[in-house]
Design an enzyme around this catalytic site. Sequence first.
Site, PDB file in Angstrom:
ATOM      1  N   PRO A  72       0.825  -1.219   0.000  1.00  0.00           N
ATOM      2  CA  PRO A  72       0.000   0.000   0.000  1.00  0.00           C
ATOM      3  C   PRO A  72       0.849   1.255   0.000  1.00  0.00           C
ATOM      4  CG  PRO A  72      -0.982  -1.618   1.438  1.00  0.00           C
ATOM      5  CD  PRO A  72       0.326  -2.214   0.954  1.00  0.00           C
ATOM      6  N   CYS A  73       0.490   2.197  -0.869  1.00  0.00           N
ATOM      7  CA  CYS A  73       1.385   3.307  -1.199  1.00  0.00           C
ATOM      8  C   CYS A  73       0.926   4.648  -0.665  1.00  0.00           C
ATOM      9  CB  CYS A  73       1.528   3.411  -2.717  1.00  0.00           C
ATOM     10  SG  CYS A  73      -0.033   3.788  -3.554  1.00  0.00           S
ATOM     11  N   GLN A  74      -0.073   4.711   0.230  1.00  0.00           N
ATOM     12  CA  GLN A  74      -0.583   6.009   0.654  1.00  0.00           C
ATOM     13  C   GLN A  74       0.516   6.898   1.230  1.00  0.00           C
ATOM     14  OE1 GLN A  74      -2.023   3.088   1.191  1.00  0.00           O
ATOM     15  NE2 GLN A  74      -4.240   3.237   1.333  1.00  0.00           N
TER      16      GLN A  74
END
Length: 679
Positions: free
Chosen positions: A375-377
């Site tokens: 996940p790249c948030q």
Amino acid sequence: MTHYIGRFDEILLVEDNSTAAERRRLAGVGSEDTGQTITVRVHRLNGASKLVVARRTYEAGSMRSKRSAKIELASKLVDRAADGGQPVVVAGTSYGSASAFLEMLGERDLPFVVQIRPSTVVQLNERGRPTVAAADVLERGRWRDISTVMPDGAELECSAAKLATVALPAGTGWLFAAQVGGIQGVHRGTIIGLASFDAGLADLVQLVAHARWIRRASRNEKRREAARTGAEPSGAASAITARANIALARQQDARAQAELPQIQTSTKGLLRQAASILNVIELFSGAGGMGLGFLLGGGPQGRYRIIYSGEANPIFVQTLRANHKSFERAARLRPASRTPESSEAADLREKAVLERAEAVAREAGGATFLIGGPPCQGFSMANRNSWSASNPHNELVDVFIKYILRLRPLGFLMENVQGILWTPNAGTSVSVVDVIERRLKAAGYVLFPKLLDAVWYGVPQNRTRFFLMGLHRDLGYSADDFGPWGPFPKPSHGNPSRPFVTVRNAIADLPRIGNGESEERASYDEPSDEVLQENEFLRYARAGAEHGVAFDHVTSRHADYVIERYRSIPAGGNWESIRDQMTNYADVSRTHSNIYRRLRWDEPSITIGHYRKSMLVHPSQHRGLSLREASRLQSFPDWFRFAGTASGKPGGLVHKQQQLANAVCPLVTKAIAEFMLNL
């Protein structure tokens, strides 16, 4: 810098970093506490100066008291900052809506102006002393237009009113409100304030608006600090030039176009000799777009086999299960021959899950490739306030590395956003990418970082993402074997013989629908053989799909005023085309350039994020994009469908939209997978 001080010596502004964006549960992992640290700060504003005079950090959930940890810390910090003076305390909704914070200020006889939530219950100081939600008192006020100036010199224009006197924990206060943008009712531009003293309306509004201003000022300081400390990669990734926007990216591509034909790569066929079937483990699978690319890129014999898909969200797992079966049908393969026999929701951080993946790999004869997009948030351009490896989302990169070190695949492919290039590793000025490179080089991998634009590989969308490929040295490759382009396919599109795929190529065939269309199964006129012959993308999209049906050609229902805004936006235009109508935005100048963007027919799309939240507009119809349109722009074939509920039953459009926003474009990884077959 102008402040209302009046009879007060100064303003003490209380704030912290426990925003919803930073505290939300992780996507793709379990729901346990993330160990987030919270920093409470008190700023002193006096004339033209702003100074952080007190701060303290604590671990979320580590403090226990009658009051919340934040309120307890804020009380002590305000005590220290006040230091015998006569300041006015200003704070936002997380403090203003907490009765314990107001009690604390009352105990110390400190005057205050705080913002409260519309739902905060107040006790009116009138006959019967009724208790009501603050929003229910908005209609009582005599509203008038006012203008005031914020510390950064920005002018705040709004309508405002004093609403009522209310009972406070100590004495009486004044409830007031401001509406930025001229729209009445509760919306993003609504500010409801509570003051312990009476003053001019403009002064009260200016004071309470500081609570919003400090959030923006703190974010800007964080960005400047990141730029000062720097996290420029020094390893192989240091040669990468960021692709800041579409226009600059096209200029870079034009300069590189002449060099591409001369770039030579050496593929020795070593991987072909290693195994006839290449076992793939996919981590942080989401909807499975990355894995789908490998399945599609396996050639007629289906050389890639996904033996394990790791995903925590049970709704996303439903998507994986359904589409693994659909792929087998569409590819006419033996059941379960290329996809996992079953997929269960699993938190990849847990030891038992890692051991399960090891057992699956062992039973299948070993993992050839490990792929995934943690996940790249924390690295995202859309979430620039969190460019720090201390962001819990960023810690999931470590989980990905742990699986590589334990499973020892012959190769791996990690996908992420560009922001990972300049995000510093926690507590250092070294980039996250450098840390990854050092650890995996030490484990025997030759690493190849690259920025790839989806539009290069037949995706009807400009979408740049960071890819890191690692090949174990046992394969016999070195960095010099591949030249400056690395072990990645050269662009297949964007030249005179094969131009970029446009929005028209991708979605013009879909039936016309209206705002709020909810029929998941729509009648569809199949394109003729001549059209399919001319339109390569449409041929790909319809292959394996049910004849005469377009699934999920559905849209969110937008309010009438939103649809009216759409009518005023020309092709290629965005919110600036309707600036005078954006009255419900507190500060329209801070709006992202792709909000309210109407797509152009004869160009690729802009980057598809959460297309509903971004209010992306159909090229010619006055409505938002449908799920099927957005899916095609992400290069998902028409047989691919997103689940919206944990049971797999119909519904859950918002969950489908979120999966699509997070997805890797299958055509990009398909091109990579096809190229890797020659390694």
